[in-house]
Design an enzyme around this catalytic site. Structure first.
Site, PDB file in Angstrom:
ATOM      1  N   CYS A  70       0.803  -1.154   0.168  1.00  0.00           N
ATOM      2  CA  CYS A  70       0.070   0.003  -0.009  1.00  0.00           C
ATOM      3  C   CYS A  70       0.986   1.104  -0.060  1.00  0.00           C
ATOM      4  CB  CYS A  70      -0.996   0.043   1.202  1.00  0.00           C
ATOM      5  SG  CYS A  70      -1.974   1.446   1.387  1.00  0.00           S
TER       6      CYS A  70
ATOM      7  N   CYS B 262      -0.441   4.013   2.278  1.00  0.00           N
ATOM      8  CA  CYS B 262      -0.475   3.938   3.639  1.00  0.00           C
ATOM      9  C   CYS B 262       1.360   4.138   4.167  1.00  0.00           C
ATOM     10  CB  CYS B 262      -0.586   2.488   3.927  1.00  0.00           C
ATOM     11  SG  CYS B 262      -2.256   1.855   3.473  1.00  0.00           S
ATOM     12  N   ASP B 263       2.224   3.564   3.244  1.00  0.00           N
ATOM     13  CA  ASP B 263       3.558   3.711   3.601  1.00  0.00           C
ATOM     14  C   ASP B 263       4.500   4.594   2.748  1.00  0.00           C
ATOM     15  OD1 ASP B 263       2.641   1.744   5.672  1.00  0.00           O
ATOM     16  OD2 ASP B 263       3.119   0.068   4.034  1.00  0.00           O
TER      17      ASP B 263
END
Length: 309
Positions: free
Chosen positions: A137, A140-141
């Site tokens: 992701c 997300c990261d």
């Protein structure tokens, strides 16, 4: 059924786009609705930085889209429980849904909208480096790798969207895809090609993930020249598709050879009273619009089924 057990009209397994849409339609039809979600409501779309292919929205953040749909379902009267579904049982005129923590939930009909989980590369060190350079992701990261060299593996919409997200913060982004062309939408590809720090490594594949405590580099093979290079990156974002998670239902509903749930055009499975919607259903096209369409069809079919009981 004991006196304490409550019979729900429509129980929906999964609170992604298909499941939430089904909840909206079933609740609007006056049925009691309960959603059971193992993770966070919204499904895979919450990881999309922007959604630009859903009718009526020129551009909307994936999380914003999911949140609006969730709020709509709850406002209509749907309830949600966060639990893992471990199995199904057919009692004839009603179904039993086994959960890990909440015991058995009873419902007149069940809609399976479990979607699919990310497909791993299946390589050595992949599990070891999750959270230490391996991610599924970018939204997300990606921020953890600002001004760093990173790679994305895949050639579909998700992969190119990940690369686009990373291009605004990372030093260099290497898009690694085993085919000669990307299967992503043309507009998305053109947008990505405008970024000078994005480098396309087509007809190539990752052969090794290297590092000690964290990812330090990738071995990448050019499948045309059969040469291999070491790519110094601190993160790799894997976007090579999804795997359906339907094993818990295999004893009751028919799956295809790839593990997807077989249905008819009304989203009905091989077991009367159980329906399937979204990416976990056997079909050709898996898009946000088709997930919503499945949710609509499955909910209306479930309501018709209840009315005939």
């Amino acid at each position: 059924m004991t006196e304490k057990q409550i019979m729900t009209d429509v129980l929906i397994v999964g609170a992604g786009t298909a499941g939430l849409t089904a909840a909206v339609y079933a609740a609007r039809a006056g049925k009691s609705v309960k959603l059971v979600e193992q993770y966070l409501q919204g499904g895979q779309i919450i990881n999309a930085s922007h959604v630009e292919n859903f009718p009526g929205f020129e551009s909307i953040a994936g999380f914003e889209f999911a949140e609006a749909l969730y709020n709509q379902a709850i406002k209509m009267g749907a309830e949600i429980a966060y639990d893992k579904v471990t199995g199904l049982h057919d009692y004839g005129n009603h179904k039993g849904v086994q959960t890990e923590y909440g015991g058995e939930l009873l419902a007149k009909t069940v809609i399976l909208a479990t979607g699919a989980r990310v497909r791993p590369l299946g390589m050595d060190n992949e599990d070891k480096f999750i959270g230490a350079g391996v991610s599924y992701c970018a939204t997300c990261d990606g921020a953890f790798f600002k001004d760093k060299n990173v790679a994305v593996v895949g050639g579909g919409n998700t992969a190119l969207d990940d690369a686009l997200v990373l291009s605004s913060t990372s030093k260099n982004v290497y898009l690694i895809h085993r085919s000669k062309t990307c299967s992503a939408e043309k507009r998305l590809l053109e947008k990505l090609q405008e970024h000078k720090n994005v480098h396309f490594l087509l007809e190539s594949e990752v052969t090794a993930l290297n590092g000690t405590d964290k990812l330090e580099s990738l071995n990448v093979r050019d499948n045309v020249s059969q040469t291999e290079q070491v790519l110094d990156v601190e993160a790799v974002f894997i976007a090579i598709g999804h795997i359906p998670d339907n094993k818990a239902f295999a004893a009751l509903v028919e799956l295809d050879a790839y593990g997807y749930i077989k249905t008819d055009e009304n989203c009905a499975t091989s077991c009367p009273g159980i329906f399937a919607a979204g990416d976990g259903r056997a079909k050709k096209v898996r898009q946000l619009t088709t997930a919503a369409a499945d949710g609509t069809e499955a909910a209306l079919a479930a309501c018709d089924y209840i009315d005939l009981l």
